[in-house]
Design a protein around this motif. Structure first.
Motif, short mmCIF file in Angstrom:
data_model
loop_
_atom_site.label_atom_id
_atom_site.label_comp_id
_atom_site.label_asym_id
_atom_site.label_seq_id
_atom_site.Cartn_x
_atom_site.Cartn_y
_atom_site.Cartn_z
N UNK A 91 -8.51 11.21 -2.19
CA UNK A 91 -9.34 12.34 -1.50
C UNK A 91 -8.85 13.64 -2.04
N UNK B 190 -4.94 13.62 -0.90
CA UNK B 190 -4.37 12.16 -0.51
C UNK B 190 -4.64 11.22 -1.20
N UNK B 191 -3.52 10.29 -1.53
CA UNK B 191 -3.82 9.23 -2.53
C UNK B 191 -3.48 8.15 -1.74
N UNK B 192 -4.26 6.88 -2.02
CA UNK B 192 -3.99 5.70 -1.41
C UNK B 192 -4.16 4.61 -2.66
N UNK C 194 0.50 5.14 0.55
CA UNK C 194 0.14 6.22 1.17
C UNK C 194 0.77 7.48 0.63
N UNK C 195 0.33 8.23 -0.33
CA UNK C 195 0.91 9.54 -0.79
C UNK C 195 0.20 10.74 -0.68
N UNK C 196 0.68 11.76 -0.08
CA UNK C 196 0.11 13.31 0.11
C UNK C 196 0.77 14.08 -1.11
N UNK D 74 -7.77 5.13 -3.72
CA UNK D 74 -8.44 6.04 -3.49
C UNK D 74 -7.89 7.22 -3.46
N UNK E 287 1.02 17.87 -2.04
CA UNK E 287 1.13 19.06 -1.63
C UNK E 287 0.76 20.13 -2.80
N UNK F 248 0.73 -1.14 -0.05
CA UNK F 248 0.02 0.14 0.11
C UNK F 248 0.75 1.32 -0.06
N UNK G 117 -3.55 0.56 -3.10
CA UNK G 117 -3.44 -0.75 -2.45
C UNK G 117 -3.68 -1.98 -3.53
N UNK H 75 -4.77 20.03 -2.50
CA UNK H 75 -3.99 19.00 -1.79
C UNK H 75 -4.81 17.78 -2.23
N UNK I 31 4.73 13.56 -0.55
CA UNK I 31 5.36 12.62 0.70
C UNK I 31 4.74 11.28 0.57
N UNK I 32 5.54 10.13 0.69
CA UNK I 32 5.14 8.94 0.43
C UNK I 32 5.31 8.20 1.75
N UNK I 33 4.49 7.14 2.24
CA UNK I 33 4.89 6.02 3.02
C UNK I 33 4.06 4.90 2.51
#
Lengths: 374, 374
Positions: free
Chosen positions: B84, B93-95, B25-27, B82, B29, B23, B97, B91, B123-125
């Motif tokens: 948002x 927010x990206x998921x 998780x990215x923001x 996903x 900006x 997965x 999976x 901004x 930014x990515x996790x």
């Protein structure tokens, strides 16, 4: 680390959402509930949980994989929930993403789903979404600093205050190295140990520059530190124009070593207003201290350059001739911002000076600017 | 990372199954693309990306929030995506999976979405889903700094080298603000942009202090930066005593802007040895530069104070009378270490001076010490 923003008249503060959220990533191991390949049952559980936890169901979609496995996704008014099942492994992966502050509803829903799917073990990772994107580590707070290639993270030795005002999330923590620290939306504002360095940098352009200092404005500055320093110059009156009363209340309660009794001084006029609306040319201040952020992007609809340009124009209009402006700017590593501010100030003011000072709690040299209205 | 264990940790719950996933998780900006409130455009981008990356679109649903903001969720045959959006904050927010091994398609899709939404910063996790549930990789490296109440975390814009030597984990990364950076066991050693500040601070106590500089020792110093600076003083010979040959090799390969061709200089003698064993009183150096850690706790069994005390004694024994020692010490916030070093130096040497200099990449003022053998 960019300074406080106090709202903005260009959008409806109450309605729009800041890009912050909470995401729970959970793995349910060895679920006893025998419904992991039953999409109707999964949807019922999901819908039931959303209702039970006070979340708002918008839509629900499922997909059954061949030969086995289901994905059920609920869009909720607070974002989304996704469940992926691996029936042959009695396993489910659960995502609960809520664009609201706090994690009570998400935790509630997690427990609801655990009760229904009955995992033998659950593993959970919690992630703060938005800015910062942070895998939760208890007792640390990461300063919001998306413009630079580094972040500073502070250990929370004690949380003294945490709460939501109408405009922002306010936190006061205590840290081993920097003492009490004020964060607004995870953006470090000021720290007890080196507040004097910041306040001195902000006030020094005003010192000795003007024969008459009958009226000064601080734009932002709800922590009272700049105000305390400014009062030493014996101004006739100071207007602190800050939109958020709660920040001032928190500062008076928890940051007395920063604001002292500055807010009680009879020369001080607290104006609860947005500077963009308040600066209408009618005040004619001798000096202005800009203690606001140079990163309003997350709050405004218009382009940052346009916004700052207009704001600097308004500042100029509400300043006497020969009036002085002092501004906090950005980390020295946020060169885009520094260059933009310098360019815009040169467009409207003269004698523009860029200066840098170390503010240790910020983790880097900080840029300050000053200029004069001619 | 807060990871909560629930259930019985003694039972091996993962033995029978492999529900694994990846997965991202990215923001995003400050997106330039002006479509964050356009659900049709978002769906087109999402569908286009899914196809371009070889993923299988199953269904696509969007919801427009009142007054602003969109959630678009795609169920794909590999799990879900996903997005948002927070249009007022520019901004997203990206998921992403995916229930498949490897992250190539997810990374491909991430870059596709970046191209379309044009964030100024991402930014990515990355999280491994299933068993284990683990935050598997982020593009950040946190400097090991357990003695202070704050951490600095650097964005890894490019990883140039990562490997294990016989002694430690060695990494060279590239960062927007500090250029190439060398980490040993996640402990920041030196950064390209401000190496000169550190090297100058280390060499300056030796400069002009001695008529004769026929033989100098650098204890540690495998990155070659101090060596490069020291050679400017035209010493007769320099011994670099570093246990780890691999650090020197990595520095020569990746940090040429720090070490230049210093290691090739004919006055330089590279000694691959432990300083604790090497300093036996037989060398009688004119000066010594201590470029080693003051936190040997992780690799020694004995008490730190005993260890440093013995090491300083050995240094003194292997130094000529009137010989000069220069030492790096610790962050100014690591006051325990600074106090300990000052106490021990005063026990063995004279004219002990503690100095502090800003090394911006370290995120705080850094303490340096110097002293003389009498």
């Amino acid at each position: 680390m960019s300074r406080m923003w106090r709202g903005n008249p260009l959008r409806n503060e109450g309605a729009a959402m800041k890009p912050t959220g909470n995401q729970i990533l959970a793995e349910f191991f060895r679920c006893s509930a025998n419904i992991l390949n039953d999409s109707d049952a999964l949807e019922r559980i999901l819908a039931g949980g959303i209702e039970a936890c006070g979340l708002g169901l918008v839509s629900l979609n499922s997909h059954c994989y061949d030969p086995i496995g289901i994905t059920s996704i609920a869009v909720i008014s607070e974002s989304h929930i996704a469940i992926h099942t691996y029936p042959e492994a009695h396993h489910a992966s659960v995502d609960i993403f809520t664009c609201s502050r706090g994690n009570e509803k998400s935790q509630h829903l997690l427990h609801y789903l655990e009760e229904k799917l009955m995992p033998a073990t659950t593993r959970v990772v919690e992630v703060s979404r938005g800015n910062p994107l942070e895998v939760s580590r208890t007792n640390w707070i990461t300063d919001d600093n998306s413009a630079t290639g580094f972040d500073v993270r502070y250990r929370v030795d004690r949380e003294l205050f945490s709460g939501l005002s109408r405009y922002q999330d306010i936190k006061v923590i205590e840290n081993q190295d920097f003492g009490r620290m004020l964060f607004l939306d995870n953006d470090l504002q000021i720290a007890e140990r080196d507040a004097w360095l910041y306040n001195e940098a902000m006030v020094s352009p005003v010192r000795g520059k003007l024969d008459d200092l009958s009226s000064v404005a601080i734009l932002g500055g709800g922590d009272g530190g700049v105000l305390y320093e400014l009062l030493k110059l014996d101004p006739g009156s100071v207007s602190v124009i800050d939109i958020d009363e709660e920040v001032i209340r928190v500062a008076r309660t928890y940051l007395e070593s920063i604001c002292h009794s500055a807010f009680e001084d009879e020369r001080v006029n607290i104006v609860l207003a947005d500077v963009f609306e308040y600066l209408d040319g009618s005040h004619q201040f001798d000096a202005m201290i800009y203690d606001l952020t140079m990163h309003p992007e997350s709050f405004i609809v218009m382009d940052r350059e346009d916004y700052l340009n207009q704001l600097f124009m308004k500042m100029k209009e509400d300043l006497k001739s020969q009036g002085v402006v002092s501004l906090q700017c950005a980390s020295e590593y946020d060169q885009k911002t520094t260059a933009l501010v310098e360019k815009l100030l040169n467009r409207h003011f003269s004698s523009v000076k860029m200066d840098k000072k170390l503010i240790p709690s910020y983790g880097s040299m900080w840029m300050f600017a000053s200029c004069i209205k001619t």
